[in-house]
Design an enzyme around this catalytic site. Structure first.
Site, PDB file in Angstrom:
ATOM      1  N   ASP A 128      98.644   3.803 -47.925  1.00 15.40           N
ATOM      2  CA  ASP A 128      99.744   3.911 -46.972  1.00 15.40           C
ATOM      3  C   ASP A 128      99.542   2.994 -45.779  1.00 15.40           C
ATOM      4  OD1 ASP A 128     100.931   5.712 -48.617  1.00 15.40           O
ATOM      5  OD2 ASP A 128     100.944   7.382 -47.201  1.00 15.40           O
ATOM      6  N   CYS A 170      92.454   9.665 -51.028  1.00 11.07           N
ATOM      7  CA  CYS A 170      93.417   9.252 -50.001  1.00 11.07           C
ATOM      8  C   CYS A 170      94.811   9.846 -50.145  1.00 11.07           C
ATOM      9  CB  CYS A 170      93.434   7.727 -49.917  1.00 11.07           C
ATOM     10  SG  CYS A 170      91.972   7.092 -49.046  1.00 11.07           S
ATOM     11  N   ASP A 171      95.742   9.291 -49.372  1.00 12.15           N
ATOM     12  CA  ASP A 171      96.996   9.944 -49.027  1.00 12.15           C
ATOM     13  C   ASP A 171      97.831  10.445 -50.200  1.00 12.15           C
ATOM     14  OD1 ASP A 171      96.050   8.678 -46.726  1.00 12.15           O
ATOM     15  OD2 ASP A 171      98.043   8.481 -45.894  1.00 12.15           O
ATOM     16  N   LYS A 172      97.943   9.684 -51.267  1.00 15.12           N
ATOM     17  CA  LYS A 172      98.770  10.112 -52.394  1.00 15.12           C
ATOM     18  C   LYS A 172      97.929  10.402 -53.629  1.00 15.12           C
ATOM     19  CE  LYS A 172     102.269   9.807 -49.816  1.00 15.12           C
ATOM     20  NZ  LYS A 172     101.472   9.360 -48.661  1.00 15.12           N
ATOM     21  N   CYS A 241      89.987   7.294 -44.096  1.00 14.77           N
ATOM     22  CA  CYS A 241      89.959   6.910 -42.680  1.00 14.77           C
ATOM     23  C   CYS A 241      89.250   7.954 -41.815  1.00 14.77           C
ATOM     24  CB  CYS A 241      91.371   6.667 -42.184  1.00 14.77           C
ATOM     25  SG  CYS A 241      92.145   5.221 -42.942  1.00 14.77           S
ATOM     26  N   GLU A 522     106.932   6.361 -44.500  1.00 14.37           N
ATOM     27  CA  GLU A 522     106.095   6.809 -43.391  1.00 14.37           C
ATOM     28  C   GLU A 522     106.194   5.771 -42.283  1.00 14.37           C
ATOM     29  OE1 GLU A 522     102.088   8.774 -44.203  1.00 14.37           O
ATOM     30  OE2 GLU A 522     101.528   6.784 -43.474  1.00 14.37           O
ATOM     31  N   SER A 548     102.762   9.514 -40.567  1.00 17.47           N
ATOM     32  CA  SER A 548     101.363   9.563 -40.971  1.00 17.47           C
ATOM     33  C   SER A 548     100.696  10.744 -40.289  1.00 17.47           C
ATOM     34  CB  SER A 548     100.656   8.267 -40.563  1.00 17.47           C
ATOM     35  OG  SER A 548      99.264   8.417 -40.614  1.00 17.47           O
TER      36      SER A 548
END
Length: 665
Positions: A128, A170-172, A241, A522, A548
């Site tokens: 992302d 991570c995000d997805k 992150c 996002e 985010s």
């Protein structure tokens, strides 16, 4: 430092040269030695597919004497190709999946120590951060559903598997993995969070560094400062992150759900404590299978109550409002609603100080060292806000696990290491609720309604700059609307690159960026810029897009209905007066049009105006995303987790076919 010289090809490639020597081109080979440990029963009862699977396994070099062991799939989001020394042969999309292969190897080795047969498959994931502000963001949220489908297909395509060790970061990719493991809940499945990257010793974190373009454009940092900050932000090459964004929050939620071994979320990538987690997870899967236990025993309604309370306590990303219901749907458990999240946030105030929240904003590795999820759960249990009888993949209940954790050497060593290495008191990172209240920490998520969002909206109330909060704990804002129908135009105005730059006191209204318009992008490049620009705290943002997990400020997203679904936000015009109120104590709030720029009443303006003249589906939206947007709407839309409700989709298709058949020809 001199730039490396690039040498492009100077002559055409000879595609048709002969191999040297020609004898290196073989036409047959001897095949594996030994024999398969077959029996009369196996040959009579097993399918041809199962038997051929054994042939292929030894063909790949596996010892034929051990090929009948229990099969386990190590499924991961590994990306990129690493040389043996760890340098890149081909880059991954992000640090989060860069070192995941090390965890795959560790888990596979552990499976073999139990006499099992490890298999590995990979479904990599996008970043992302890399796609912020680009058309790549149009694929971000839809990708989650696609990846979960592919992962489940891969799991089902290994018919003899006893369980799955799912490794993701991570995000997805991580929410997709959680959905996949939940959707194959009859197996002995264990999730392995891929950990976090360390912050730089000197420099900006990976959230703040994403604002160097905006700060440079506004003259608030030099070219040299931007160049150095951009280079140093990722302190180590692997892991998610350093802030409690969507990636890190998903790791925390996975552990709170009981899907991981204890103290798994937010481990520093590449370090021994991290690889041990993969080995422990493989052992846990084998133990689950031996005990006749499965993921279904873990993902209960009580587990999802724990997850929502953990989300509130840590101050997690609002994107988990999309992911937790989707995981519940995959598990066959009732999907948590907005009311459930609201109740959890009213019951549980935030008591964790981790980026992007304050007051200090510690990086995620400090949250891990301070005790991570078990330490937060201890505080929740003491407050009577934790379901201690819920099971985890270890076979232990949370009560058993927390009793062991409280006096464990691991807890003592990690907390001491944080004090010695960083000079940070662990109790300043994970506070007691009473200490957090005294420090001014409040509950996390608020769901304002109003005449611009009758179905609701979302704001992380803890993220609003405290200097713009009134003494009674309420954020109050009245400002003139600046309407944008593309993120590109909005960020240009924020950067001061237009004839009418965004000014202090205004309310940015970004519309047409929900699922129908572009896949619900996002908009972190806007929210991050507002955080780090000197006047940004005086600007609010309302949008039908999402944010985010590291977003901060007076940013209200998930406006429902979205503009392209006929939502009132589509009728806002430049100059309209918008009023926002968010009570960080009661978690009540509203977002209203209070004075149209052209006079008259707000109700009349909303009822009589047509949609904004520039509002339209983004022409760059992929057909894949358009299909996702249509299907998830039938399943309940963003407030239902953007899932595919197969029965509802089939019923809708059947009704549509019937309606078409009744039309005159």
């Amino acid at each position: 430092m001199t730039e490396p010289e690039l040498v492009p090809p100077t002559s055409p490639v000879d595609y048709f040269s002969a191999l040297d020597p020609p004898e290196s081109l073989q036409t047959s080979a001897d095949g594996p030695t030994g024999k398969l440990p077959l029996s009369d029963e196996i040959l009579r009862q097993w399918t041809s597919g199962d038997l051929f699977g054994l042939t292929q396994s030894v063909g790949m070099g596996f010892d034929p004497r051990r090929v009948l062991g229990d099969q386990y799939l190590v499924l991961s989001t590994q990306g990129g190709v690493r040389n043996p020394d760890g340098t890149p042969a081909a880059l991954g999309y992000h640090t989060g999946h860069w070192e995941v292969g090390i965890l795959v190897r560790a888990a596979a080795e552990q499976i073999e120590t139990h006499g099992g047969v490890p298999f590995a498959a990979f479904v990599s994931d996008p970043c992302d951060g890399r796609t912020q502000g680009t058309h790549g963001m149009f694929d971000s949220l839809p990708y989650r559903n696609d990846a979960a489908i592919v992962m489940r297909r891969l799991i089902r395509s290994l018919p003899q598997r006893k369980g799955v060790i799912g490794i993701a970061t991570c995000d997805k990719g991580l929410p997709a993995m959680m959905m996949a493991l939940a959707g194959t809940g009859h197996l002995a499945n264990v999730l392995v969070p891929g950990g976090v990257t360390l912050p730089p010793t000197v420099g900006e974190d990976a959230g703040k560094v994403q604002t160097i373009g905006a700060r440079y454009s506004r003259g608030e940092m030099s070219l040299e400062e931007a160049s150095e900050a951009g280079c140093r932000a990722c302190g180590t090459p692997g892991g998610g992150c350093q802030f409690l964004g969507t990636a890190a929050t998903s790791q925390v939620i996975a552990e709170a759900l009981g899907m991981t071994v204890p103290h798994a979320a937010l481990a520093p990538s590449g370090q021994p404590i991290w690889t041990r987690m993969a080995r422990d997870s493989a052992s846990a899967a084998a133990s689950m299978h031996a005990l006749g236990m499965s993921m279904r025993d873990v993902l209960t309604p009580a587990a999802f109550e724990n997850a929502m309370r953990m989300h509130a306590a840590v101050g997690g990303s609002t994107n988990l409002l999309l992911h937790i219901p989707a995981i519940a749907a995959a598990a066959g458990v009732r999907r948590p609603t907005v009311d459930d999240f609201s109740r959890a946030n009213q019951q549980v105030p935030r008591f964790v100080d981790c980026l992007p929240n304050g007051p200090v904003g510690h990086p995620t590795v400090r949250l891990f060292l301070a005790g991570g999820v078990p330490e937060v759960a201890l505080h929740l249990r003491r407050s009577g806000m934790w379901n201690g009888d819920a099971k985890t993949v270890t076979g232990m209940t949370w009560d058993e696990l927390l009793d062991a954790w409280e006096a464990s050497p691991r807890r003592a060593v990690c907390r001491e290491r944080l004090q010695l290495a960083d000079g940070v008191d662990p109790d300043d990172v994970i506070m007691s609720p009473a200490r957090a209240k005294a420090a001014g920490l409040t509950s996390t998520v608020c769901f304002p309604k109003g005449n611009l969002c009758p179905e609701g909206s979302v704001i992380k109330a803890t993220s609003i700059d405290p200097t713009v909060i009134d003494s009674d704990g309420v954020y109050r804002k009245r400002g003139r609307a600046r309407v944008f129908t593309s993120e590109r135009d909005a960020i240009a105005a924020v950067k001061g690159q237009t004839d009418q730059p965004i000014a202090s006191g205004e309310v940015i209204v970004l519309i047409g960026r929900g699922p129908i318009g572009c896949g619900m992008e996002e908009t972190y490049q806007i929210t991050s810029a507002l955080k780090y620009l000197s006047f940004g705290k005086e600007v609010a943002l309302i949008t039908d897009a999402r944010f985010s997990g590291v977003s901060t400020g007076a940013c209200i997203g998930h406006i429902g209905p979205e503009a392209l679904a006929g939502g009132p936000i589509s009728r806002v015009r430049d100059g309209d007066l918008i009023e926002i109120e968010v009570d960080r104590t009661t978690l009540e709030g509203h977002v209203d049009l209070v004075a149209p720029y052209d006079g008259g009443s707000p109700d009349h303006a909303i009822a009589s105006r047509g949609p904004h003249p520039d509002l339209k589906v983004d022409p760059a939206i992929p057909d894949d995303t358009r299909l996702w947007a249509a299907l998830q709407q039938i399943g309940g839309g963003t407030w239902g987790g953007c899932v595919y409700d197969v029965d509802a989709i089939l019923a809708t298709l059947e009704a549509g076919k019937q309606a078409l058949s009744e039309q005159p020809r």
